[in-house]
Design a protein around this motif. Structure first.
Motif, PDB file in Angstrom:
ATOM      1  N   SER A 151      29.305  -6.598  51.183  1.00  0.00           N
ATOM      2  CA  SER A 151      29.622  -7.358  52.462  1.00  0.00           C
ATOM      3  C   SER A 151      30.891  -7.962  52.559  1.00  0.00           C
ATOM      4  O   SER A 151      30.891  -9.045  53.102  1.00  0.00           O
ATOM      5  CB  SER A 151      28.410  -8.211  52.761  1.00  0.00           C
ATOM      6  OG  SER A 151      28.427  -9.260  52.142  1.00  0.00           O
ATOM      7  N   GLY A 152      31.767  -7.606  51.799  1.00  0.00           N
ATOM      8  CA  GLY A 152      33.074  -8.347  51.832  1.00  0.00           C
ATOM      9  C   GLY A 152      33.925  -7.770  52.950  1.00  0.00           C
ATOM     10  O   GLY A 152      33.344  -7.101  53.881  1.00  0.00           O
ATOM     11  N   ILE A 153      35.287  -7.786  52.716  1.00  0.00           N
ATOM     12  CA  ILE A 153      36.203  -7.400  53.866  1.00  0.00           C
ATOM     13  C   ILE A 153      36.130  -5.915  54.059  1.00  0.00           C
ATOM     14  O   ILE A 153      36.075  -5.319  55.299  1.00  0.00           O
ATOM     15  CB  ILE A 153      37.551  -7.856  53.668  1.00  0.00           C
ATOM     16  CG1 ILE A 153      37.890  -9.545  53.556  1.00  0.00           C
ATOM     17  CG2 ILE A 153      38.477  -7.118  54.346  1.00  0.00           C
ATOM     18  CD1 ILE A 153      39.059 -10.034  53.061  1.00  0.00           C
ATOM     19  N   GLY A 154      36.017  -5.076  53.062  1.00  0.00           N
ATOM     20  CA  GLY A 154      35.984  -3.873  53.118  1.00  0.00           C
ATOM     21  C   GLY A 154      34.723  -3.365  53.842  1.00  0.00           C
ATOM     22  O   GLY A 154      34.678  -2.623  54.611  1.00  0.00           O
ATOM     23  N   ALA A 175      24.715 -10.475  46.287  1.00  0.00           N
ATOM     24  CA  ALA A 175      24.637 -11.996  46.304  1.00  0.00           C
ATOM     25  C   ALA A 175      23.390 -12.538  47.068  1.00  0.00           C
ATOM     26  O   ALA A 175      22.992 -11.799  48.220  1.00  0.00           O
ATOM     27  CB  ALA A 175      25.903 -12.628  46.918  1.00  0.00           C
ATOM     28  N   PRO A 176      22.721 -13.566  46.794  1.00  0.00           N
ATOM     29  CA  PRO A 176      21.548 -13.938  47.481  1.00  0.00           C
ATOM     30  C   PRO A 176      21.971 -14.451  48.932  1.00  0.00           C
ATOM     31  O   PRO A 176      21.133 -14.358  49.804  1.00  0.00           O
ATOM     32  CB  PRO A 176      20.974 -14.928  46.712  1.00  0.00           C
ATOM     33  CG  PRO A 176      22.132 -15.724  45.879  1.00  0.00           C
ATOM     34  CD  PRO A 176      23.146 -14.234  45.549  1.00  0.00           C
ATOM     35  N   GLU A 177      23.231 -14.957  49.251  1.00  0.00           N
ATOM     36  CA  GLU A 177      23.585 -15.421  50.491  1.00  0.00           C
ATOM     37  C   GLU A 177      25.044 -15.499  50.530  1.00  0.00           C
ATOM     38  O   GLU A 177      25.910 -15.619  49.625  1.00  0.00           O
ATOM     39  CB  GLU A 177      23.054 -16.933  50.786  1.00  0.00           C
ATOM     40  CG  GLU A 177      23.512 -17.949  49.815  1.00  0.00           C
ATOM     41  CD  GLU A 177      22.992 -19.113  49.743  1.00  0.00           C
ATOM     42  OE1 GLU A 177      22.324 -19.201  50.835  1.00  0.00           O
ATOM     43  OE2 GLU A 177      23.059 -20.111  49.000  1.00  0.00           O
ATOM     44  N   ARG A 178      25.690 -15.522  51.829  1.00  0.00           N
ATOM     45  CA  ARG A 178      27.128 -15.795  51.940  1.00  0.00           C
ATOM     46  C   ARG A 178      27.325 -17.228  51.674  1.00  0.00           C
ATOM     47  O   ARG A 178      26.896 -18.066  52.123  1.00  0.00           O
ATOM     48  CB  ARG A 178      27.272 -15.521  53.581  1.00  0.00           C
ATOM     49  CG  ARG A 178      28.838 -15.944  53.854  1.00  0.00           C
ATOM     50  CD  ARG A 178      29.678 -14.648  53.706  1.00  0.00           C
ATOM     51  NE  ARG A 178      29.391 -13.538  54.297  1.00  0.00           N
ATOM     52  CZ  ARG A 178      29.543 -12.084  54.126  1.00  0.00           C
ATOM     53  NH1 ARG A 178      29.967 -11.920  52.968  1.00  0.00           N
ATOM     54  NH2 ARG A 178      29.040 -10.992  54.869  1.00  0.00           N
ATOM     55  N   THR A 179      28.343 -17.322  50.763  1.00  0.00           N
ATOM     56  CA  THR A 179      28.847 -18.709  50.432  1.00  0.00           C
ATOM     57  C   THR A 179      30.074 -19.048  51.164  1.00  0.00           C
ATOM     58  O   THR A 179      30.524 -18.396  51.699  1.00  0.00           O
ATOM     59  CB  THR A 179      29.203 -18.651  48.911  1.00  0.00           C
ATOM     60  OG1 THR A 179      30.116 -17.878  48.653  1.00  0.00           O
ATOM     61  CG2 THR A 179      28.101 -18.032  47.897  1.00  0.00           C
ATOM     62  N   GLU A 180      30.343 -20.434  50.895  1.00  0.00           N
ATOM     63  CA  GLU A 180      31.360 -20.924  51.607  1.00  0.00           C
ATOM     64  C   GLU A 180      32.576 -21.123  50.804  1.00  0.00           C
ATOM     65  O   GLU A 180      33.533 -21.737  51.119  1.00  0.00           O
ATOM     66  CB  GLU A 180      31.098 -22.425  52.311  1.00  0.00           C
ATOM     67  CG  GLU A 180      30.006 -22.441  53.279  1.00  0.00           C
ATOM     68  CD  GLU A 180      30.428 -21.674  54.623  1.00  0.00           C
ATOM     69  OE1 GLU A 180      31.674 -21.527  54.967  1.00  0.00           O
ATOM     70  OE2 GLU A 180      29.706 -20.840  54.906  1.00  0.00           O
ATOM     71  N   GLY A 181      32.584 -20.668  49.361  1.00  0.00           N
ATOM     72  CA  GLY A 181      33.691 -20.591  48.752  1.00  0.00           C
ATOM     73  C   GLY A 181      34.807 -19.796  48.951  1.00  0.00           C
ATOM     74  O   GLY A 181      34.850 -19.165  49.960  1.00  0.00           O
ATOM     75  N   LYS A 218      20.473  -7.908  47.733  1.00  0.00           N
ATOM     76  CA  LYS A 218      20.158  -6.416  47.198  1.00  0.00           C
ATOM     77  C   LYS A 218      21.031  -5.854  46.410  1.00  0.00           C
ATOM     78  O   LYS A 218      22.181  -5.592  46.737  1.00  0.00           O
ATOM     79  CB  LYS A 218      20.027  -5.750  48.629  1.00  0.00           C
ATOM     80  CG  LYS A 218      19.319  -6.163  49.839  1.00  0.00           C
ATOM     81  CD  LYS A 218      17.818  -5.703  49.262  1.00  0.00           C
ATOM     82  CE  LYS A 218      17.663  -4.226  49.630  1.00  0.00           C
ATOM     83  NZ  LYS A 218      15.886  -3.865  49.363  1.00  0.00           N
ATOM     84  N   LYS A 219      20.936  -6.025  45.164  1.00  0.00           N
ATOM     85  CA  LYS A 219      21.686  -5.315  43.980  1.00  0.00           C
ATOM     86  C   LYS A 219      21.269  -3.890  43.909  1.00  0.00           C
ATOM     87  O   LYS A 219      20.150  -3.294  43.424  1.00  0.00           O
ATOM     88  CB  LYS A 219      21.437  -6.151  42.744  1.00  0.00           C
ATOM     89  CG  LYS A 219      22.197  -5.640  41.598  1.00  0.00           C
ATOM     90  CD  LYS A 219      21.966  -6.375  40.369  1.00  0.00           C
ATOM     91  CE  LYS A 219      22.736  -6.040  39.132  1.00  0.00           C
ATOM     92  NZ  LYS A 219      22.603  -6.615  37.616  1.00  0.00           N
TER      93      LYS A 219
END
Length: 390
Positions: free
Chosen positions: A14-17, A38-44, A129-130
């Motif tokens: 769920s990145g840019i691509g 990843a378990p959630e969207r991070t702010e890093g 969801k790995k």
């Protein structure tokens, strides 16, 4: 299969691509489901540049205006020596006129939020969801996840980055290529009247075997990065990274040390920088790759995200052109994209060697050539990259 039945694309990452691919495929009538390990969207994360070619692709996806609003236009770009002597002032205004758009710098997390908001209402984005494996049968692909669930679709897109599970399943293990340098990155709240926020952009400073970049993100925020020649695996612990950055850039011209000092210690990121050797195919059956999973590249041209966005638009266009015949579409997609992305991978490596030089004579020659280069030549050297039209 009846061509009028809506087909489903499963997107790993769920990145840019991955998000760009979901938007692009929805625009040509596909249902999309996005899976993120990843378990959630991070702010890093850190800043990312969206150059003219990326902005034009984002326009086609319908989200560029939000990037213009939330990002910061690059209004100036200088390259200086480590002690502040000007090497070259890049003709960013002329480039914008020639290539159809200015460049914008934006926080990566903010860009991902914009892309997610650009998805069709109700789009399924599933976290934690790995992906572990998949299987194909009769033109369908079934994904298997670490939590034991399975999902079936008509297409699987591996947009799962440098360490792609989908790529490994397609091509086997292909080795990472270490660039020879490591990167430190940070975001600080900082003002300097010599680099006013209203102007946008900033500078890079080049020294023997290392460089430092400074760019405005807006809201008084500065994104900075440092690239340092070093053996692989020499990064310190998180608590040591700010001190390492200050040590490496002690004595460099103002405001470099002050920008690092203004950064919270736990906000300094560190990464060894890798790419991979280009591969001969990105697809098998109804499974394909996109972005860093397909063509991981060094960051020296600022094109990692841009090329993933271009991939997304071209993949969707091929699916539309071939009436969702997945096999024909994926072959057309990689034939269209491979020559360009392979060239970006190669040129990014060449640029890395140029900007990370250590030998004093080579550095003097490089700087002399750049100082003598007219704006017209600078612009023409980048036309193939930034002036690209989808």
């Amino acid at each position: 299969m009846d061509p009028h039945i809506r087909k489903k694309a499963l997107i790993a990452g769920s990145g840019i691509g991955g998000l760009s691919a979901a938007i692009a495929l929805q625009k040509v009538g596909w249902e999309t489901v996005v899976f993120e390990k990843a378990p959630e969207r991070t702010e890093g994360g850190a800043g990312i540049v969206m150059a003219a070619n990326a902005m034009k692709a984002l326009d086609k996806l319908g989200v560029a205006e939000r990037v213009r609003m939330q990002g910061k236009e690059v209004g100036m770009a200088e390259i200086r020596t480590w002690d502040g002597k000007l090497i070259v002032r890049l003709p960013v205004r002329k480039q914008a006129e020639q290539f159809g758009s200015p460049s914008y710098l934006i926080h990566r997390t903010e860009l991902q939020a914009i892309l997610q908001e650009g998805l069709a209402p109700g789009t399924d984005v599933q976290f934690n969801k790995k992906l572990e494996s998949w299987k194909q049968n009769n033109g369908k692909v079934t994904t298997l996840f670490a939590d034991g669930t399975q999902v079936e679709g008509d297409l699987l897109i591996g947009a799962d980055g440098l360490h792609s599970t989908v790529r490994e399943g397609l091509t086997g293990s292909t080795p990472l290529r270490y660039s020879g340098y490591t990167a430190l990155r940070g975001i600080s709240v900082f003002r300097d009247e010599r680099y006013p926020m209203a102007a946008g952009g900033g500078f890079e400073a080049w020294g023997p075997g290392k460089r430092f970049g400074f760019s405005h993100l807006g809201q008084d925020r500065i994104f900075w990065f440092a690239a340092i020649n070093a053996p692989q695996g020499t990064l310190g612990r998180a608590s040591e990274r700010k001190a390492a950055a200050l040590r490496h850039f002690r004595g460099w011209f103002d405001p470099i040390e002050a920008v690092i000092e203004a950064t919270e210690e736990d906000k300094v990121l560190a990464h060894d920088i890798f790419d991979r050797q280009p591969i001969s195919t990105w697809h098998d059956g109804c499974v394909t790759l996109l972005g860093d999973a397909a063509h991981p590249m060094l960051p020296n041209l600022g094109q990692g995200g841009a090329q993933a966005i271009e991939d997304s638009f071209v993949l969707a266009a091929c699916l539309r052109e071939h009436h969702s015949d997945v096999s024909k579409s994926l072959l057309a997609y990689e034939r269209h994209r491979m020559p360009r992305t392979n060239r970006v991978v190669l040129q990014s490596r060449r640029m890395g060697r140029l900007v990370q030089l250590e030998h004093p004579a080579a550095i003097r020659f490089r700087n002399t050539v750049l100082r003598a280069m007219p704006d017209r030549i600078q612009i023409e050297r980048l036309r193939w990259l930034l002036g690209y039209e989808l």
